[in-house]
Design a protein around this motif. Structure first.
Motif, PDB file in Angstrom:
ATOM      1  N   SER A  85       0.816  -1.229   0.100  1.00  0.00           N
ATOM      2  CA  SER A  85       0.020  -0.003  -0.020  1.00  0.00           C
ATOM      3  C   SER A  85       0.840   1.090  -0.071  1.00  0.00           C
ATOM      4  CB  SER A  85      -0.882   0.003   1.130  1.00  0.00           C
ATOM      5  OG  SER A  85      -0.298   0.142   2.382  1.00  0.00           O
ATOM      6  N   HIS A  86       2.231   1.002   0.263  1.00  0.00           N
ATOM      7  CA  HIS A  86       3.002   2.473   0.240  1.00  0.00           C
ATOM      8  C   HIS A  86       4.091   2.455  -0.820  1.00  0.00           C
ATOM      9  CE1 HIS A  86       2.026   3.200   4.616  1.00  0.00           C
ATOM     10  NE2 HIS A  86       1.908   2.169   4.504  1.00  0.00           N
ATOM     11  N   MET A  87       3.829   1.527  -1.859  1.00  0.00           N
ATOM     12  CA  MET A  87       4.635   1.328  -3.074  1.00  0.00           C
ATOM     13  C   MET A  87       4.714   2.600  -4.027  1.00  0.00           C
ATOM     14  SD  MET A  87       6.911  -1.054  -2.196  1.00  0.00           S
ATOM     15  CE  MET A  87       7.742  -1.057  -3.934  1.00  0.00           C
ATOM     16  N   THR A  88       3.481   2.923  -4.231  1.00  0.00           N
ATOM     17  CA  THR A  88       3.050   4.002  -5.370  1.00  0.00           C
ATOM     18  C   THR A  88       3.241   5.240  -4.880  1.00  0.00           C
ATOM     19  OG1 THR A  88       1.358   2.270  -6.337  1.00  0.00           O
ATOM     20  CG2 THR A  88       1.366   4.735  -6.916  1.00  0.00           C
ATOM     21  N   ALA A  89       2.788   5.490  -3.423  1.00  0.00           N
ATOM     22  CA  ALA A  89       2.780   6.752  -2.852  1.00  0.00           C
ATOM     23  C   ALA A  89       4.173   7.249  -2.705  1.00  0.00           C
ATOM     24  CB  ALA A  89       1.824   6.624  -1.872  1.00  0.00           C
ATOM     25  N   HIS A  90       5.031   6.356  -2.199  1.00  0.00           N
ATOM     26  CA  HIS A  90       6.391   6.618  -1.463  1.00  0.00           C
ATOM     27  C   HIS A  90       7.436   6.171  -2.113  1.00  0.00           C
ATOM     28  CE1 HIS A  90       3.844   8.349   1.936  1.00  0.00           C
ATOM     29  NE2 HIS A  90       3.296   7.300   2.151  1.00  0.00           N
ATOM     30  N   ILE A  91       7.543   5.108  -2.880  1.00  0.00           N
ATOM     31  CA  ILE A  91       8.801   4.585  -3.176  1.00  0.00           C
ATOM     32  C   ILE A  91       9.122   5.047  -4.726  1.00  0.00           C
ATOM     33  CG2 ILE A  91       9.917   2.410  -3.573  1.00  0.00           C
ATOM     34  CD1 ILE A  91       9.204   3.103  -0.684  1.00  0.00           C
ATOM     35  N   SER A  92      10.334   5.056  -4.864  1.00  0.00           N
ATOM     36  CA  SER A  92      11.281   5.224  -6.135  1.00  0.00           C
ATOM     37  C   SER A  92      12.275   4.499  -6.321  1.00  0.00           C
ATOM     38  CB  SER A  92      11.620   6.659  -6.500  1.00  0.00           C
ATOM     39  OG  SER A  92      12.562   7.100  -5.345  1.00  0.00           O
ATOM     40  N   GLY A  93      12.580   3.777  -7.481  1.00  0.00           N
ATOM     41  CA  GLY A  93      13.816   3.028  -7.731  1.00  0.00           C
ATOM     42  C   GLY A  93      13.536   1.591  -7.280  1.00  0.00           C
ATOM     43  N   THR A  94      14.898   1.202  -6.673  1.00  0.00           N
ATOM     44  CA  THR A  94      14.998  -0.258  -6.707  1.00  0.00           C
ATOM     45  C   THR A  94      14.336  -0.761  -5.181  1.00  0.00           C
ATOM     46  OG1 THR A  94      17.118  -0.038  -7.623  1.00  0.00           O
ATOM     47  CG2 THR A  94      16.654  -1.776  -6.239  1.00  0.00           C
ATOM     48  N   THR A  95      13.677  -1.791  -5.065  1.00  0.00           N
ATOM     49  CA  THR A  95      13.175  -2.421  -3.993  1.00  0.00           C
ATOM     50  C   THR A  95      13.784  -3.706  -3.526  1.00  0.00           C
ATOM     51  OG1 THR A  95      11.160  -1.603  -4.383  1.00  0.00           O
ATOM     52  CG2 THR A  95      11.192  -3.195  -2.661  1.00  0.00           C
ATOM     53  N   THR A  96      14.514  -3.659  -2.457  1.00  0.00           N
ATOM     54  CA  THR A  96      15.430  -4.820  -2.128  1.00  0.00           C
ATOM     55  C   THR A  96      14.826  -5.719  -0.989  1.00  0.00           C
ATOM     56  OG1 THR A  96      17.295  -3.440  -2.189  1.00  0.00           O
ATOM     57  CG2 THR A  96      17.553  -5.420  -1.102  1.00  0.00           C
ATOM     58  N   PHE A  97      14.640  -6.977  -1.397  1.00  0.00           N
ATOM     59  CA  PHE A  97      14.018  -7.978  -0.558  1.00  0.00           C
ATOM     60  C   PHE A  97      14.988  -8.242   0.659  1.00  0.00           C
ATOM     61  CE2 PHE A  97      13.581 -12.771   0.486  1.00  0.00           C
ATOM     62  CZ  PHE A  97      12.466 -12.599   1.371  1.00  0.00           C
ATOM     63  N   MET A  98      14.688  -7.993   1.890  1.00  0.00           N
ATOM     64  CA  MET A  98      15.773  -8.270   2.973  1.00  0.00           C
ATOM     65  C   MET A  98      15.587  -9.775   3.499  1.00  0.00           C
ATOM     66  SD  MET A  98      17.201  -5.290   3.094  1.00  0.00           S
ATOM     67  CE  MET A  98      17.996  -5.620   4.579  1.00  0.00           C
ATOM     68  N   GLY A  99      14.291 -10.107   3.456  1.00  0.00           N
ATOM     69  CA  GLY A  99      14.288 -11.464   4.094  1.00  0.00           C
ATOM     70  C   GLY A  99      12.861 -11.709   4.835  1.00  0.00           C
ATOM     71  N   VAL A 100      12.742 -12.742   5.581  1.00  0.00           N
ATOM     72  CA  VAL A 100      11.528 -12.986   6.394  1.00  0.00           C
ATOM     73  C   VAL A 100      11.836 -13.183   7.831  1.00  0.00           C
ATOM     74  CG1 VAL A 100      10.310 -14.191   4.548  1.00  0.00           C
ATOM     75  CG2 VAL A 100      11.431 -15.359   6.021  1.00  0.00           C
ATOM     76  N   ASP A 101      10.916 -12.571   8.762  1.00  0.00           N
ATOM     77  CA  ASP A 101      11.115 -12.902  10.085  1.00  0.00           C
ATOM     78  C   ASP A 101      10.690 -14.070  10.569  1.00  0.00           C
ATOM     79  OD1 ASP A 101       8.377 -12.689  10.475  1.00  0.00           O
ATOM     80  OD2 ASP A 101       8.515 -10.431  11.118  1.00  0.00           O
ATOM     81  N   SER A 102      10.804 -14.290  11.787  1.00  0.00           N
ATOM     82  CA  SER A 102      10.549 -15.406  12.380  1.00  0.00           C
ATOM     83  C   SER A 102       9.065 -16.098  12.287  1.00  0.00           C
ATOM     84  CB  SER A 102      10.877 -15.713  14.108  1.00  0.00           C
ATOM     85  OG  SER A 102      10.047 -14.617  14.544  1.00  0.00           O
ATOM     86  N   VAL A 103       8.105 -15.142  11.935  1.00  0.00           N
ATOM     87  CA  VAL A 103       6.659 -15.593  11.876  1.00  0.00           C
ATOM     88  C   VAL A 103       6.502 -15.837  10.392  1.00  0.00           C
ATOM     89  CG1 VAL A 103       6.020 -14.759  14.149  1.00  0.00           C
ATOM     90  CG2 VAL A 103       5.769 -13.356  11.899  1.00  0.00           C
ATOM     91  N   GLY A 104       7.456 -15.293   9.485  1.00  0.00           N
ATOM     92  CA  GLY A 104       7.085 -15.525   8.151  1.00  0.00           C
ATOM     93  C   GLY A 104       6.693 -14.094   7.359  1.00  0.00           C
ATOM     94  N   SER A 105       6.870 -13.100   8.087  1.00  0.00           N
ATOM     95  CA  SER A 105       6.402 -11.760   7.256  1.00  0.00           C
ATOM     96  C   SER A 105       7.549 -11.332   6.548  1.00  0.00           C
ATOM     97  CB  SER A 105       6.268 -10.669   8.462  1.00  0.00           C
ATOM     98  OG  SER A 105       5.151 -11.020   9.291  1.00  0.00           O
ATOM     99  N   PRO A 106       7.498 -10.817   5.335  1.00  0.00           N
ATOM    100  CA  PRO A 106       8.655 -10.584   4.370  1.00  0.00           C
ATOM    101  C   PRO A 106       8.987  -9.114   4.569  1.00  0.00           C
ATOM    102  CG  PRO A 106       6.508 -10.805   2.937  1.00  0.00           C
ATOM    103  CD  PRO A 106       6.022 -11.351   4.480  1.00  0.00           C
ATOM    104  N   TYR A 107      10.226  -8.909   4.336  1.00  0.00           N
ATOM    105  CA  TYR A 107      10.821  -7.265   4.837  1.00  0.00           C
ATOM    106  C   TYR A 107      11.228  -6.851   3.452  1.00  0.00           C
ATOM    107  CZ  TYR A 107      10.121  -7.688   9.825  1.00  0.00           C
ATOM    108  OH  TYR A 107       9.634  -7.531  11.201  1.00  0.00           O
ATOM    109  N   PHE A 108      11.082  -5.776   2.817  1.00  0.00           N
ATOM    110  CA  PHE A 108      11.723  -4.942   1.967  1.00  0.00           C
ATOM    111  C   PHE A 108      12.378  -3.584   2.329  1.00  0.00           C
ATOM    112  CE2 PHE A 108       8.598  -8.143   0.404  1.00  0.00           C
ATOM    113  CZ  PHE A 108       9.060  -8.556  -0.718  1.00  0.00           C
ATOM    114  N   ALA A 109      13.214  -3.157   1.550  1.00  0.00           N
ATOM    115  CA  ALA A 109      13.621  -1.824   1.704  1.00  0.00           C
ATOM    116  C   ALA A 109      13.578  -1.131   0.550  1.00  0.00           C
ATOM    117  CB  ALA A 109      15.160  -1.806   2.196  1.00  0.00           C
ATOM    118  N   ALA A 110      13.353   0.328   0.442  1.00  0.00           N
ATOM    119  CA  ALA A 110      13.237   0.780  -0.827  1.00  0.00           C
ATOM    120  C   ALA A 110      13.701   2.527  -0.530  1.00  0.00           C
ATOM    121  CB  ALA A 110      12.084   0.852  -1.464  1.00  0.00           C
TER     122      ALA A 110
END
Length: 187
Positions: A85-110
């Motif tokens: 929900s934040h990708m279109t409004a806030h993000i430009s350029g490369t999105t990096t997949f950081m990994g998943v936490d202990s409950v399986g939630s994926p993390y990205f940075a951009a």
């Protein structure tokens, strides 16, 4: 400014899972999911998950706010969720997949398009979200958060500096969810 219900620091507090005795910035709290990062389709599906988390970046700066009362650390990162929900409004350029936490939630940075849309000047004095160098914020964060933000910031800066192959001069493209780049004209 972003409404208070569009960002959170309560999304995830990655657990150290026995890493407490490692050097401070070595306590990376996520499983990097080497197999998942090979599939662009799987990464797109992970980004679309309702529990996906986005770490916003502004060049070498990370978005942080004062930790709540009773915290042993003075800062916590601001994490946006759901990430999609934040990708279109806030993000430009490369999105990096950081990994998943202990409950399986994926993390990205951009990188964000407009850093002021998430933090206003002077916000630090009011304990609101503010941009801070990952290096300066590190010692004020939990070891897990410091490691996570250091890796996110470092990868983002590397992507900005590595848009072209150092030998051929050809453009490079993101691969492996942002943990690698490859030349577009050579194998």
């Amino acid at each position: 400014a972003v409404a208070s219900n569009t960002y959170t620091t309560d999304v995830a507090h990655p657990e150290l899972n026995g890493l407490e005795d490692m050097p401070f910035f070595s306590q990376f709290p996520l499983d990097r999911q080497a197999e998942l990062r090979k599939s662009p389709e799987a990464l797109a599906a992970a980004l679309a998950q309702s529990d996906a988390v986005l770490l916003p970046l502004a060049r070498d700066k990370v978005l942080v706010r004062a930790a709540g009362a009773g915290s042993e650390h003075s800062l916590v990162p601001v994490m946006l969720s759901p990430a999609s929900s934040h990708m279109t409004a806030h993000i430009s350029g490369t999105t990096t997949f950081m990994g998943v936490d202990s409950v399986g939630s994926p993390y990205f940075a951009a990188q964000v398009q407009d850093p002021a849309s998430l933090a206003q000047p002077g916000a630090e004095a009011e304990n609101l979200p503010h941009w801070m160098s990952a290096r300066l914020a590190g010692q004020q964060l939990s070891p897990a958060h410091a490691a996570l933000l250091a890796v996110a910031s470092g990868l983002s800066l590397w992507h900005q500096a590595s848009a072209f192959h150092p030998v051929s001069g050809s453009p490079t493209e993101l691969s492996q969810g942002g943990f690698a780049r490859r030349c577009t004209t050579t194998n």
